[in-house]
Design an enzyme around this catalytic site. Structure first.
Site, short mmCIF file in Angstrom:
data_model
loop_
_atom_site.label_atom_id
_atom_site.label_comp_id
_atom_site.label_asym_id
_atom_site.label_seq_id
_atom_site.Cartn_x
_atom_site.Cartn_y
_atom_site.Cartn_z
N LYS A 22 9.16 -4.94 -7.48
CA LYS A 22 7.78 -5.32 -7.79
C LYS A 22 7.02 -4.17 -8.45
O LYS A 22 6.38 -4.34 -9.49
CB LYS A 22 7.07 -5.76 -6.52
CG LYS A 22 5.55 -5.88 -6.64
CD LYS A 22 4.92 -6.19 -5.30
CE LYS A 22 3.40 -6.22 -5.38
NZ LYS A 22 2.79 -4.88 -5.39
N ASN A 23 7.06 -2.98 -7.84
CA ASN A 23 6.24 -1.87 -8.34
C ASN A 23 6.72 -1.39 -9.71
O ASN A 23 5.92 -0.91 -10.52
CB ASN A 23 6.22 -0.73 -7.32
CG ASN A 23 5.43 -1.10 -6.07
OD1 ASN A 23 4.62 -2.03 -6.10
ND2 ASN A 23 5.67 -0.39 -4.99
N ARG A 97 -3.90 -5.83 -8.46
CA ARG A 97 -3.99 -4.37 -8.41
C ARG A 97 -3.34 -3.71 -9.64
O ARG A 97 -3.86 -2.76 -10.21
CB ARG A 97 -3.29 -3.89 -7.14
CG ARG A 97 -3.48 -2.43 -6.86
CD ARG A 97 -4.84 -2.16 -6.28
NE ARG A 97 -5.32 -0.85 -6.69
CZ ARG A 97 -6.56 -0.44 -6.53
NH1 ARG A 97 -7.45 -1.23 -6.02
NH2 ARG A 97 -6.93 0.75 -6.92
N ASP A 121 -4.30 -5.64 -2.06
CA ASP A 121 -4.21 -5.52 -0.61
C ASP A 121 -5.50 -4.99 0.00
O ASP A 121 -6.20 -4.18 -0.61
CB ASP A 121 -3.08 -4.54 -0.22
CG ASP A 121 -1.72 -5.14 -0.46
OD1 ASP A 121 -1.59 -6.35 -0.29
OD2 ASP A 121 -0.80 -4.39 -0.81
N ASP A 320 4.93 2.31 1.65
CA ASP A 320 5.09 0.86 1.77
C ASP A 320 6.05 0.45 2.87
O ASP A 320 6.08 -0.71 3.27
CB ASP A 320 5.58 0.28 0.43
CG ASP A 320 4.48 0.18 -0.60
OD1 ASP A 320 3.31 0.39 -0.22
OD2 ASP A 320 4.77 -0.09 -1.77
N MET A 342 -1.66 7.80 3.51
CA MET A 342 -2.29 7.41 2.27
C MET A 342 -3.42 6.40 2.44
O MET A 342 -4.47 6.51 1.82
CB MET A 342 -1.24 6.84 1.31
CG MET A 342 -1.73 6.68 -0.11
SD MET A 342 -0.40 6.31 -1.27
CE MET A 342 0.49 7.84 -1.31
#
Length: 435
Positions: A22-23, A97, A121, A320, A342
């Site tokens: 995904k990223n 995002r 998110d 994540d 984070m």
């Protein structure tokens, strides 16, 4: 609002193939704007966030063709820059995002890039300063409409420069790299992120004609070129999904094989699970997880002090996965501190795990101490709401390990990051249905 109904407490068995990352997809798809030539991308995951970005590209005028499962071609030879000023764009961009990474390519190729404050998110603040400070150093003029939360950067011609990033932001680095490849002169980016997905982006840009050195390090040097051409790119498997399946196997005491994981790109992920006492076996490029019939025991530090698992920029542990590791720790033998540096809201989902009978002390917004049950007692089924992608999957793993029937609402959050998850879980024996 979608809902999963899960009958937990059953062992799973079989093979599962991870989706495309995904990223990585969010970066790669934005990069197609850097050239008028055709770019073909393989292994694109069929998930909400990626599909939203593809729709956004279509609205910008990119010609998109689906060539097969997970394979698309993109041709950005007739971009409608007026769309960037419309109310429709402000609405479309807010829901995603990753839309922030449209700005770098648009600025580099067309001299302007705009974006509404992106959504995504609910895991705490995610600053955009690194992105825009980079663009400003490349010579762009920045403006921000506070009433509409609308950002803009404009430049007749970007000029290469030296910059030291205030944080090793993955999306910030990707955005600045995409802007710098068409800038005039040399750009040096120090404290750059160096995640595998960013390395993938840089390798793709090289094939398109960019000049980038230092790939895989925190010091990137980019010599600007006049134009870029088309290419073909295949995305890595999703390391977060791979970690999710490892956690699922451990929590359900199941025997699973995760296929084609690209071990060399997993970094600290196998090590983090091994510190919780989970056995992972490398079989070619697969991960084999045997049944943990006798549970798994947390490895303390060599001086006997309590283990801390904390996120850090690559090659440290990705943030994540901390939600997944936290859930897995609830059935470990021993204690562990989960330190989420984070994001200040990402650990707030632990109240749902407490309802299920987990032993967790939330020390502050960033740290939780987990005292494992060692499978002496199981988690209890309950009804809960998914707050974000990773917490949603963590709760799903907890529900699959719990005795009884659990309900998870707001599963659209899970769909944002996991492709066709209920069918893939049913294929390995999970009892889950979408209602």
């Amino acid at each position: 609002m979608g809902t999963f109904k899960i009958e937990g407490g059953h062992q799973l068995h079989g093979e599962i193939i991870p989706q495309g990352a995904k990223n990585e997809a969010l970066q790669i798809l934005c990069a197609v704007l850097l050239t008028p030539e055709e770019v073909t991308v393989n292994n694109i995951p069929d998930i909400i966030d990626v599909n939203k970005l593809i729709d956004l590209l279509k609205n910008l005028g990119v010609k998109v063709k689906k060539l097969g499962k997970g394979t698309y071609s993109f041709k950005a030879d007739d971009i409608d820059l007026d769309y960037l000023q419309t109310e429709q764009f402000k609405q479309d961009g807010r829901g995603l995002r990753g839309s922030i990474m449209l700005v770098g390519p648009l600025l580099a190729r067309f001299g302007k890039g705009y974006i509404p404050k992106p959504g995504g998110d609910k895991i705490g603040r995610r600053r955009l300063d690194t992105h825009f400070e980079g663009f400003i150093k490349l010579g762009a003029k920045f403006r921000y409409n506070r009433e509409e939360h609308f950002y803009g950067v404009e430049a007749q011609k970007l000029k290469g420069t030296y910059m030291l990033l205030d944080e090793a932001s993955v999306t910030g680095t990707a955005n600045i790299v995409m802007a710098a490849v068409l800038a005039e002169g040399t750009t040096t980016i120090y404290n750059a992120a160096c995640e595998p997905y960013l390395q993938q982006l840089c390798k793709m840009l090289l094939r398109m004609g960019a000049k980038i050195s230092g790939i895989g390090s925190n010091l990137l040097t980019i010599e600007g070129v006049d134009s870029l051409g088309g290419t073909e790119h295949t995305m890595l498997p999703d390391m977060i999904e791979i970690g999710s399946w490892v956690g699922l196997a451990a929590m359900t005491q199941s025997e699973l094989t995760i296929k084609d994981v690209s071990w060399k790109d997993l970094g600290q992920i196998p090590n983090a699970f091994q510190k919780l006492g989970i056995t992972l076996e490398k079989k070619d490029d697969d991960i084999y997880i045997p049944k943990h019939t006798n549970g798994y025991e947390v490895q303390n530090y060599i001086d006997g002090s309590i283990l801390t698992l904390a996120d850090a920029p690559w090659p440290g542990l990705t943030p994540d996965l901390l939600s997944i590791l936290l859930v897995v720790a609830t059935q470990a033998k021993g204690e562990v501190v989960i330190h989420q540096k984070m994001f200040e809201s990402r650990l707030f989902f632990v109240d749902k795990l407490l309802d299920m009978g987990a032993k967790i002390i939330l020390c502050d917004p960033h740290r939780a101490t987990v005292i494992g049950h060692d499978f002496k007692s199981t988690l209890k089924a309950t009804t809960m709401v998914s707050p974000d992608i990773r917490a949603g999957v963590s709760l799903l793993i907890a529900a699959l390990s719990a005795k009884g029937t659990s309900i998870i609402h707001n599963i659209e959050q899970i769909d944002r990051g996991y492709e066709n998850i209920e069918e893939r879980l049913r294929n390995i024996g999970a009892r889950i249905e979408r209602i």
